[in-house]
Design a protein around this motif. Structure first.
Motif, PDB file in Angstrom:
ATOM      1  N   ASP A   7      28.808  50.800  46.818  1.00  0.00           N
ATOM      2  CA  ASP A   7      28.175  49.852  47.738  1.00  0.00           C
ATOM      3  C   ASP A   7      27.985  48.493  47.071  1.00  0.00           C
ATOM      4  OD1 ASP A   7      28.067  51.779  49.664  1.00  0.00           O
ATOM      5  OD2 ASP A   7      25.929  52.235  49.402  1.00  0.00           O
ATOM      6  N   PHE A   8      27.576  48.505  45.813  1.00  0.00           N
ATOM      7  CA  PHE A   8      27.350  47.244  45.120  1.00  0.00           C
ATOM      8  C   PHE A   8      28.676  46.515  44.884  1.00  0.00           C
ATOM      9  CE2 PHE A   8      26.593  44.279  41.735  1.00  0.00           C
ATOM     10  CZ  PHE A   8      25.322  43.786  42.010  1.00  0.00           C
ATOM     11  N   LEU A   9      29.709  47.260  44.497  1.00  0.00           N
ATOM     12  CA  LEU A   9      31.006  46.618  44.252  1.00  0.00           C
ATOM     13  C   LEU A   9      31.557  45.998  45.536  1.00  0.00           C
ATOM     14  CD1 LEU A   9      32.693  49.227  41.860  1.00  0.00           C
ATOM     15  CD2 LEU A   9      31.467  47.121  41.275  1.00  0.00           C
ATOM     16  N   VAL A  10      31.377  46.691  46.641  1.00  0.00           N
ATOM     17  CA  VAL A  10      31.848  46.132  47.918  1.00  0.00           C
ATOM     18  C   VAL A  10      31.042  44.887  48.276  1.00  0.00           C
ATOM     19  CG1 VAL A  10      32.016  46.560  50.412  1.00  0.00           C
ATOM     20  CG2 VAL A  10      32.743  48.326  48.775  1.00  0.00           C
ATOM     21  N   SER A  11      29.761  44.865  47.930  1.00  0.00           N
ATOM     22  CA  SER A  11      28.961  43.671  48.215  1.00  0.00           C
ATOM     23  C   SER A  11      29.447  42.472  47.405  1.00  0.00           C
ATOM     24  CB  SER A  11      27.479  43.949  47.932  1.00  0.00           C
ATOM     25  OG  SER A  11      27.214  44.006  46.541  1.00  0.00           O
ATOM     26  N   LEU A  12      29.924  42.724  46.189  1.00  0.00           N
ATOM     27  CA  LEU A  12      30.518  41.633  45.398  1.00  0.00           C
ATOM     28  C   LEU A  12      31.761  41.085  46.088  1.00  0.00           C
ATOM     29  CD1 LEU A  12      30.367  42.743  41.628  1.00  0.00           C
ATOM     30  CD2 LEU A  12      29.139  40.866  42.703  1.00  0.00           C
ATOM     31  N   LEU A  13      32.603  41.988  46.592  1.00  0.00           N
ATOM     32  CA  LEU A  13      33.799  41.556  47.304  1.00  0.00           C
ATOM     33  C   LEU A  13      33.431  40.800  48.580  1.00  0.00           C
ATOM     34  CD1 LEU A  13      35.911  44.805  46.826  1.00  0.00           C
ATOM     35  CD2 LEU A  13      36.420  42.551  45.835  1.00  0.00           C
ATOM     36  N   ASP A  14      32.426  41.287  49.291  1.00  0.00           N
ATOM     37  CA  ASP A  14      31.965  40.594  50.505  1.00  0.00           C
ATOM     38  C   ASP A  14      31.539  39.165  50.178  1.00  0.00           C
ATOM     39  OD1 ASP A  14      32.375  42.835  52.057  1.00  0.00           O
ATOM     40  OD2 ASP A  14      30.290  43.525  51.935  1.00  0.00           O
ATOM     41  N   HIS A  15      31.015  38.964  48.967  1.00  0.00           N
ATOM     42  CA  HIS A  15      30.529  37.646  48.550  1.00  0.00           C
ATOM     43  C   HIS A  15      31.674  36.739  48.085  1.00  0.00           C
ATOM     44  CE1 HIS A  15      27.525  34.792  47.235  1.00  0.00           C
ATOM     45  NE2 HIS A  15      28.021  34.769  46.003  1.00  0.00           N
ATOM     46  N   GLY A  16      32.883  37.291  48.011  1.00  0.00           N
ATOM     47  CA  GLY A  16      34.024  36.487  47.618  1.00  0.00           C
ATOM     48  C   GLY A  16      34.423  36.639  46.154  1.00  0.00           C
ATOM     49  N   CYS A  17      33.775  37.509  45.412  1.00  0.00           N
ATOM     50  CA  CYS A  17      34.142  37.737  44.007  1.00  0.00           C
ATOM     51  C   CYS A  17      35.390  38.612  43.930  1.00  0.00           C
ATOM     52  CB  CYS A  17      32.999  38.409  43.259  1.00  0.00           C
ATOM     53  SG  CYS A  17      31.473  37.447  43.240  1.00  0.00           S
ATOM     54  N   ARG A  18      36.021  38.580  42.776  1.00  0.00           N
ATOM     55  CA  ARG A  18      37.191  39.432  42.551  1.00  0.00           C
ATOM     56  C   ARG A  18      36.780  40.647  41.727  1.00  0.00           C
ATOM     57  NH1 ARG A  18      41.781  37.349  44.441  1.00  0.00           N
ATOM     58  NH2 ARG A  18      41.784  35.098  44.858  1.00  0.00           N
ATOM     59  N   LEU A  19      37.530  41.731  41.933  1.00  0.00           N
ATOM     60  CA  LEU A  19      37.229  42.992  41.275  1.00  0.00           C
ATOM     61  C   LEU A  19      38.490  43.537  40.623  1.00  0.00           C
ATOM     62  CD1 LEU A  19      34.842  44.994  40.938  1.00  0.00           C
ATOM     63  CD2 LEU A  19      35.612  46.118  43.049  1.00  0.00           C
ATOM     64  N   GLY A  20      38.334  44.161  39.472  1.00  0.00           N
ATOM     65  CA  GLY A  20      39.480  44.756  38.789  1.00  0.00           C
ATOM     66  C   GLY A  20      39.125  46.108  38.209  1.00  0.00           C
ATOM     67  N   PHE A  21      40.124  46.971  38.092  1.00  0.00           N
ATOM     68  CA  PHE A  21      39.960  48.275  37.447  1.00  0.00           C
ATOM     69  C   PHE A  21      41.080  48.454  36.436  1.00  0.00           C
ATOM     70  CE2 PHE A  21      37.943  48.613  41.557  1.00  0.00           C
ATOM     71  CZ  PHE A  21      36.757  49.281  41.280  1.00  0.00           C
ATOM     72  N   ALA A  22      40.730  48.916  35.252  1.00  0.00           N
ATOM     73  CA  ALA A  22      41.720  49.185  34.213  1.00  0.00           C
ATOM     74  C   ALA A  22      41.536  50.624  33.764  1.00  0.00           C
ATOM     75  CB  ALA A  22      41.537  48.226  33.033  1.00  0.00           C
ATOM     76  N   SER A  23      42.551  51.465  34.007  1.00  0.00           N
ATOM     77  CA  SER A  23      42.375  52.893  33.805  1.00  0.00           C
ATOM     78  C   SER A  23      43.628  53.535  33.243  1.00  0.00           C
ATOM     79  CB  SER A  23      42.006  53.550  35.147  1.00  0.00           C
ATOM     80  OG  SER A  23      42.017  54.949  35.052  1.00  0.00           O
ATOM     81  N   GLY A  24      43.431  54.696  32.644  1.00  0.00           N
ATOM     82  CA  GLY A  24      44.575  55.488  32.229  1.00  0.00           C
ATOM     83  C   GLY A  24      45.188  56.260  33.373  1.00  0.00           C
ATOM     84  N   ARG A  25      44.531  56.240  34.524  1.00  0.00           N
ATOM     85  CA  ARG A  25      45.030  56.977  35.678  1.00  0.00           C
ATOM     86  C   ARG A  25      46.225  56.269  36.323  1.00  0.00           C
ATOM     87  NH1 ARG A  25      40.570  60.227  39.024  1.00  0.00           N
ATOM     88  NH2 ARG A  25      38.961  60.540  37.427  1.00  0.00           N
ATOM     89  N   GLY A  26      46.895  57.027  37.189  1.00  0.00           N
ATOM     90  CA  GLY A  26      47.982  56.467  37.978  1.00  0.00           C
ATOM     91  C   GLY A  26      47.619  56.497  39.452  1.00  0.00           C
ATOM     92  N   GLY A  27      48.416  57.214  40.251  1.00  0.00           N
ATOM     93  CA  GLY A  27      48.231  57.235  41.699  1.00  0.00           C
ATOM     94  C   GLY A  27      46.897  57.775  42.151  1.00  0.00           C
ATOM     95  N   SER A  28      46.266  58.651  41.368  1.00  0.00           N
ATOM     96  CA  SER A  28      44.970  59.203  41.795  1.00  0.00           C
ATOM     97  C   SER A  28      43.928  58.108  41.934  1.00  0.00           C
ATOM     98  CB  SER A  28      44.488  60.266  40.798  1.00  0.00           C
ATOM     99  OG  SER A  28      44.208  59.697  39.531  1.00  0.00           O
ATOM    100  N   LEU A  29      43.974  57.094  41.055  1.00  0.00           N
ATOM    101  CA  LEU A  29      43.020  55.997  41.146  1.00  0.00           C
ATOM    102  C   LEU A  29      43.296  55.159  42.388  1.00  0.00           C
ATOM    103  CD1 LEU A  29      40.707  54.342  40.024  1.00  0.00           C
ATOM    104  CD2 LEU A  29      42.355  53.082  38.624  1.00  0.00           C
ATOM    105  N   GLU A  30      44.550  54.936  42.697  1.00  0.00           N
ATOM    106  CA  GLU A  30      44.892  54.169  43.897  1.00  0.00           C
ATOM    107  C   GLU A  30      44.291  54.833  45.140  1.00  0.00           C
ATOM    108  OE1 GLU A  30      48.831  52.560  46.352  1.00  0.00           O
ATOM    109  OE2 GLU A  30      49.072  53.827  44.572  1.00  0.00           O
ATOM    110  N   GLY A  31      44.400  56.153  45.229  1.00  0.00           N
ATOM    111  CA  GLY A  31      43.851  56.866  46.376  1.00  0.00           C
ATOM    112  C   GLY A  31      42.340  56.725  46.466  1.00  0.00           C
TER     113      GLY A  31
END
Length: 636
Positions: A409-433
């Motif tokens: 919920d908090f991360l989506v509120s950052l996006l609603d405010h116009g901020c950018r978000l990033g994720f850096a993970s060892g995962r592949g397609g599971s993270l995309e889902g």
């Protein structure tokens, strides 16, 4: 119960209650404790239980355990970080126990356990509030100690023996061993054990030479005889005696008696040593021949209590209630030890602990303290426009977990405010889902994702399935080499995944990560100038191309936000030198929810004691306040 003999008469009932209790939770904690070294802490009679734990863990699990008094560990707090620590205290309320608990809590112990005979100790609840804190209570009868630790000491040792016996110690598989303990504790058996030693109490000093395996008993005898003022004791193992103490003995032959305590591994050493001693020195030999080393230590402990009883009777002392002097009560209750606790900020303590344990560093406490203050000052005045997060270990504690709704919920509120978000993970397609399920589609174009530890970087509105990742022959060869080691693959949660960009080994328990990590590096002959590198988190080990880095996501986000002037805050959990977030958390504005590196300017863990992982991320997120459109501030 008025005297010491009656106290000892009642111990068999305590032992019977102890062995009949269900210790499966204790077994689980003992065999699953994280880290490579355990620290065992006790004082007075509880020090014997700490020594017994060290012996039993080494014998059954081949685990290294270091034994400390509370003050010893208070003065060496750098030993604590990342370690599994056991506290032993019958009452769990002395100033020393309270002080060492605060030091352990504030220096990032990975796991903290307490074994006590006091079910009402306030420390029990405090320890259970620790993220990995466990409290174990001995049977009620273990609280029948008088001045000396007797019931609680033997019950504590037997509980450990029984818990570890559940994984194969033959001495606790039936009642025979308990029967032998009870037999030794009968009053007539105690008197028979001590009858040959009555002349010892006329001597001025006792030289105790012992097998190191019998350390719990040797420590108890030395402690109890000193506490009752019966006879000064020199305690030394059978070979350390040969390094000079024989000269001191030669000058005081008429004052000394010698007591030897051996097991099958040391009996011949005593026979040889005894043959050289002057005939005028009285000596006695107690030998123990149980089937295990911990079993021998327990048998010796029962005899030690009989010896203490014999000495107290000879001196006319009631060892149960000897009468504590007023200055003794004042010394015991003195709170000065609490002032010895380090007052450095928690974040600085973490840096120092890591630097002293893992990396050669020229930085000292003052360097880290100054850098810490500078880092906080930079955070307070910086405007951020983006947030870049690791996933496993940061968003979720375990690969099978789901991230908390309050975090999404908090991360989506950052996006609603116009901020950018990033994720850096060892995962592949599971993270995309996962990200597609949690983040509204309208925001996908402003979310950047680094898959396979940054080997592939895409906005969330582009699918990983669209990308044709070229096969990497180095990855192929590495996978074949790892697959050939069936023992290594068998440790994994499931068959290790191989993509063109990465090999991922998921482990079921964090305790296996360090050893497996070293084995993978050795098997693949990983070099700094080689084509591959190996990184790890708490539950996974990744083999990736040397050029792959989570910083690729950071660079892409910087390019997109080049015109805003806002900075990007990075948060991960494995910031140490072999961690999969090490490069990411080497960026200018970087926070860790767990492990740190030794760098002074970056990768700081600002969390309160006891918080880590997703709980730590939530703490950080709620320090964020939105400012102008597309930006936010962070208040440390």
């Amino acid at each position: 119960m008025e005297n010491f003999s009656q106290e000892l008469d009642a111990i068999p009932e305590t032992l019977r209650e102890t062995i009949n209790r269900d210790w499966r939770n204790l077994t689980e904690v003992l065999i699953r404790q994280p880290g490579e070294v355990t620290l065992a802490v006790g004082s007075g009679g509880s020090l014997a239980v700490a020594e017994f734990l060290a012996l039993a863990l080494g014998y059954v699990l081949h685990r290294v355990t270091s034994v400390h008094t509370p003050l010893d560990l208070i003065t060496k707090p750098w030993l604590i970080a990342g370690r599994s620590i056991w506290l032993f205290s019958a009452g769990a309320k002395s100033p020393d126990t309270q002080a060492i608990f605060r030091v352990i809590r504030d220096h990032d112990a990975r796991q903290l356990s307490l074994l006590t005979a006091n079910p009402h100790a306030s420390l029990l609840q405090e320890i259970k509030n620790h993220e990995r804190g466990y409290g174990f209570i001995l049977p009620e009868s273990a609280g029948q100690d008088g001045f000396l630790a007797t019931h609680s000491m033997l019950a504590g040792c037997l509980a450990i023996q029984e818990a570890l016996g559940l994984i194969g110690d033959p001495t606790t598989s039936d009642g025979n061993f308990l029967t032998e303990l009870e037999g030794r504790l009968r009053r007539e058996a105690r008197h028979a054990t001590c009858a040959p030693l009555l002349s010892f109490w006329d001597r001025e000093e006792l030289l105790l030479v012992h097998d190191p395996i019998l350390m719990p008993a040797a420590v108890t005898l030395e402690t109890n005889l000193a506490e009752l003022g019966l006879i000064p004791v020199q305690r030394v193992d059978l070979r350390n005696f040969a390094h000079g103490r024989h000269f001191g003995l030669s000058r005081r032959c008429t004052r000394f008696a010698v007591l030897a305590m051996t097991s099958p591994t040391s009996r011949d050493l005593w026979n040889s040593l005894s043959s050289y001693l002057p005939m005028e020195i009285p000596r006695h030999h107690l030998h123990y021949d149980a089937s295990t080393a911990p079993g021998n230590a327990l048998l010796a402990l029962t005899d030690v209590l009989a010896l203490v009883e014999s000495g107290a009777i000879a001196a006319g002392i009631n060892a149960r209630k000897p009468g504590v002097p007023k200055f003794g009560k004042a010394i015991y209750a003195d709170m000065t030890v609490g002032g010895k606790i380090s007052t450095l900020p928690k974040a600085v303590q973490r840096k120092l602990s890591h630097a002293r344990q893992h990396t050669p560093t020229i930085h000292g406490a003052i360097d880290y303290l100054n850098s810490y203050r500078s880092f906080l000052a930079r955070l307070r005045v910086t405007t951020f426009s983006g947030l870049l997060l690791d996933y496993d270990g940061t968003m979720v504690a375990h690969p099978m977990d789901k991230a908390a709704k309050k975090i999404w919920d908090f991360l989506v509120s950052l996006l609603d405010h116009g901020c950018r978000l990033g994720f850096a993970s060892g995962r592949g397609g599971s993270l995309e889902g996962i990200l597609h399920d949690q983040i509204p589609r309208v925001h996908w174009s402003r979310v950047w994702v680094g898959y396979y530890n940054g080997s592939v970087v895409l906005p969330l509105n582009r699918s990983l399935a669209e990308i044709d990742i070229l096969a990497n022959p180095d990855i192929e060869r590495a996978y074949d080499a790892l697959r050939a080691d069936k023992r290594l693959f068998s440790r994994c949660l499931h068959t290790p995944k191989r993509s063109p960009a990465q090999i991922a080994l998921k482990l079921p328990d964090s305790t296996d990560v360090q050893e497996t990590f070293r084995e993978v590096k050795s098997l693949l002959n990983i070099r700094a100038d080689g084509p591959l590198k190996v990184v790890h988190s708490d539950h996974s080990i990744d083999v990736i191309p040397t050029r792959s880095t989570k910083c690729s996501v950071l660079e892409r986000m910087k390019q997109v936000d080049a015109n805003t002037g806002g900075k990007i805050l990075c948060i991960g959990d494995s910031g140490h030198e072999d961690g999969n977030d090490y490069e990411l958390l080497s960026s200018t504005f970087s926070l860790s929810v767990d492990r740190v590196c030794d760098h002074t300017e970056v990768c700081w863990n600002l969390l309160p004691a006891g918080l880590r992982g997703p709980a730590g991320l939530a703490f950080y997120l709620f320090r964020i306040s939105l400012s102008g459109r597309g930006t936010y501030r962070f208040t440390p």
